[in-house]
Design an enzyme around this catalytic site. Structure first.
Site: not given
Length: 222
Positions: A182, A198
């Site tokens: 992301h 992440c």
């Protein structure tokens, strides 16, 4: 130099090539050497790639790219992953993400990764992607940071959202791994290990990466 002077603008029938032991192979029969990198209109100078832009109704701020280490800026490199074109390869130790291209190149982006104890590795695939995604902190994160309880039903997408401008959702064997690739408004975190697992990119970079994937690309995290 004497030979060059003799050649001048003469035609080849004035020279005895075999006697001079010159290679008379025609150029067209020699395989061309592969260029070091390809050309891509979206891989230009950092002042262009990291300029402010309007996207999805949001004004994405300019990134002070001079403060980003050169190796973490978007660039085309010779592929060293050995993976098939279209594969996303995240190299945790290098803090790099490679999108493998046809012809032996890869587009490389600098990334931030998870802290010790929050990292995932393996083979999976991108199940789907979202533009300006909402973010919902998992219950265990809310336990660690009670102030996040206000977002237990989801934080709407926007400039301060931790998922940034785009998110790619990683699934393995049809199940959500909970990990994402992301964007992030925190450009200074690129190259660091400080997320909850992440893989984060500069917002301008995740917008570029998102535009290049089919949302079903294989992912390898090593």
């Amino acid at each position: 130099m004497a030979l060059l002077s003799m050649a001048g603008c003469s035609t080849t029938d004035t020279l005895d090539l075999p006697q001079m032991q010159l290679d008379n192979t025609v150029t067209g029969s020699v395989p061309p050497m592969r260029p070091a990198i390809s050309v891509d209109k979206n891989i230009t100078g950092p002042d262009v790639m990291y300029a402010s832009l309007t996207d999805g109704g949001f004004q994405v701020p300019k990134v002070p790219w001079q403060k980003v280490k050169p190796q973490f800026r978007r660039q085309i490199v010779v592929d060293k992953t050995g993976e098939a074109p279209g594969t996303i390869v995240v190299h945790l130790q290098e803090r790099m993400l490679y999108l493998v291209q046809p012809g032996g190149d890869a587009i490389r982006y600098g990334v931030g990764i998870g802290k010790d104890g929050f990292r995932w590795s393996g083979r999976a695939n991108i199940q789907y992607g979202r533009e300006w995604p909402a973010w919902t902190p998992p219950p265990e994160m809310i336990q660690r940071k009670p102030e996040l309880v206000k977002w237990q039903s989801g934080q709407p997408g926007g400039l301060t959202n931790p998922l940034g401008a785009r998110a790619l959702y990683i699934y393995q064997n049809g199940k959500d791994t909970g990990y994402r690739i992301h964007g992030s408004p925190e450009w200074w975190s690129i190259g660091q290990a400080m997320s909850s697992g992440c893989v984060r990119l500069i917002n301008q970079d995740i917008i570029d990466l998102y535009s290049r994937v089919s949302k079903k690309n294989p992912v390898v995290v090593v």
